[in-house]
Motif scaffolding. Structure first.
Motif, short mmCIF file in Angstrom:
data_model
loop_
_atom_site.label_atom_id
_atom_site.label_comp_id
_atom_site.label_asym_id
_atom_site.label_seq_id
_atom_site.Cartn_x
_atom_site.Cartn_y
_atom_site.Cartn_z
N LEU A 80 0.66 -1.12 -0.01
CA LEU A 80 -0.07 0.05 -0.03
C LEU A 80 1.01 1.29 -0.09
O LEU A 80 0.38 2.43 -0.08
CB LEU A 80 -0.88 0.05 1.27
N PHE A 81 2.13 0.93 -0.01
CA PHE A 81 3.02 2.03 0.06
C PHE A 81 3.32 2.85 -1.20
O PHE A 81 4.26 2.54 -1.79
CB PHE A 81 4.46 1.95 0.82
N GLU A 82 2.34 3.65 -1.52
CA GLU A 82 2.57 4.41 -2.90
C GLU A 82 1.73 5.62 -2.73
O GLU A 82 0.98 6.19 -1.87
CB GLU A 82 2.04 3.42 -3.88
N GLY A 83 2.04 6.53 -3.82
CA GLY A 83 1.18 7.69 -3.97
C GLY A 83 1.23 8.82 -2.77
O GLY A 83 2.50 8.89 -2.39
N PHE A 84 0.16 9.43 -2.17
CA PHE A 84 0.34 10.22 -1.17
C PHE A 84 1.16 9.74 0.12
O PHE A 84 1.66 10.61 0.76
CB PHE A 84 -1.17 10.92 -0.73
N MET A 85 1.10 8.56 0.34
CA MET A 85 1.72 7.84 1.50
C MET A 85 3.32 8.14 1.52
O MET A 85 4.06 8.26 2.61
CB MET A 85 1.52 6.47 1.54
#
Length: 323
Positions: A80-85
């Motif tokens: 889930l570590f992608e985009g805004f994170m």
């Protein structure tokens, strides 16, 4: 030989420009102060590794009357570590792999940003690396959060001309703070909160006031209590601020503005009343002016969190410059 030198310079210039261009393309980091994103598999998070992370990074903050964590932690699975994170300012990535490694990277996905990478071949190796490198990681995260708080504060500053004139020092304060007391060699500056207030004190004492004997912490407590009795009175008769007697404050030797400084963290209380709260005090050794310049932040916010208020006060105090 001349051609070789020119070629080396050109290569160096190319990579330097490339690095600068990369920095320019990075997004601004985001997130609240004192927050930490932890990237780790759910299985590790729910076991011994997760317990170790919480013990280290959610340990109670020194000097607060109630327990509050060092960081507010949010956990995400690696997929889930992608985009805004990836824009979070402080990130800890923990992975189970064949190699055992630690790396602390600045501005990897955004700026300003710190990403601490820990990989281990077993749970025991990961926990060992966490324990070994956590002081360095925490120090770096805290430095970055202080700098970020100071950047936000600098957007709208209170005029500190009075401080410069009276104390030969400058201090970056938000406009939300107001001068409450302005006396010779003593200032009280305060910001009102919905359920209390945050305050800053500025004063000076002779060098021998703190160094009169080897019991430094006792001398600082005595100094604070005398200032509180003289200047910080309650609404009821014979009530004034003192250092809470039940707990000894934390004392650290640090360098602030290039000068030796005593950093004291603890709790204050109102003598003969029931008000109390945390404080942070810096006694800066200023040999040029034969004094300790003392700057202190304290807050009153009953029954509510105080960590972030004290972090703002610490950020303000650490902006001090002796002129």
């Amino acid at each position: 030989m001349k051609k070789v030198v020119i070629l080396l310079f050109a290569v160096s210039f190319f990579f330097s420009c490339k690095e600068e261009n990369r920095e320019d393309l990075l997004k601004e980091s985001s997130g609240k102060i004192n927050h930490l994103s932890v990237i780790i598999e759910n299985q590790l998070w729910n076991g011994e590794v997760g317990d170790s992370i919480r013990t280290i990074f959610a340990a109670p903050v020194d000097g607060l009357p109630q327990e509050e964590p060092l960081f507010t932690i949010k956990q995400y699975a690696p997929n889930l570590f992608e985009g805004f994170m990836t824009n979070s300012r402080n990130i800890l990535v923990v992975l189970k792999k064949e190699n055992n490694d630690f790396e602390l990277v600045e501005n990897e996905f955004a700026k300003p940003q710190n990403v601490a990478h820990i990989t281990g071949s077993s749970v025991a190796e990961i926990v060992s690396l966490l324990e070994k490198h956590s002081p360095e990681i925490i120090n770096k995260f805290k430095q970055t959060d202080i700098a970020e708080n100071q950047r936000r504060i600098s957007k709208s500053l209170l005029d500190d001309a009075k401080i410069k004139k009276n104390f030969k020092a400058s201090l970056k304060l938000p406009t939300a703070y107001k001068y409450i007391i302005e006396e010779d060699k003593f200032f009280w500056i305060r910001k009102e909160l919905p359920s209390g207030n945050a305050s800053i004190l500025i004063y000076e004492v002779p060098l021998n006031r703190i160094q009169k004997d080897t019991n430094t912490i006792a001398n600082i407590i005595q100094m604070r209590d005398s200032i509180g009795q003289k200047h910080i009175e309650g609404t009821l008769p014979n009530t004034y601020m003192i250092t809470e007697a039940s707990y000894s404050p934390y004392l650290f030797n640090i360098i602030l503005n290039g000068k030796k400084t005593y950093e004291t963290k603890g709790t204050w209380e109102l003598k003969n009343d029931y008000m109390a709260g945390p404080f942070i005090n810096y006694a800066i050794r200023d040999e040029k002016n034969n004094r300790y310049l003392v700057i202190e932040g304290f807050c009153y916010n009953p029954s509510l969190a105080k960590r972030d208020i004290m972090h703002e006060l610490e950020s303000i105090l650490k902006s001090v410059k002796i002129l």
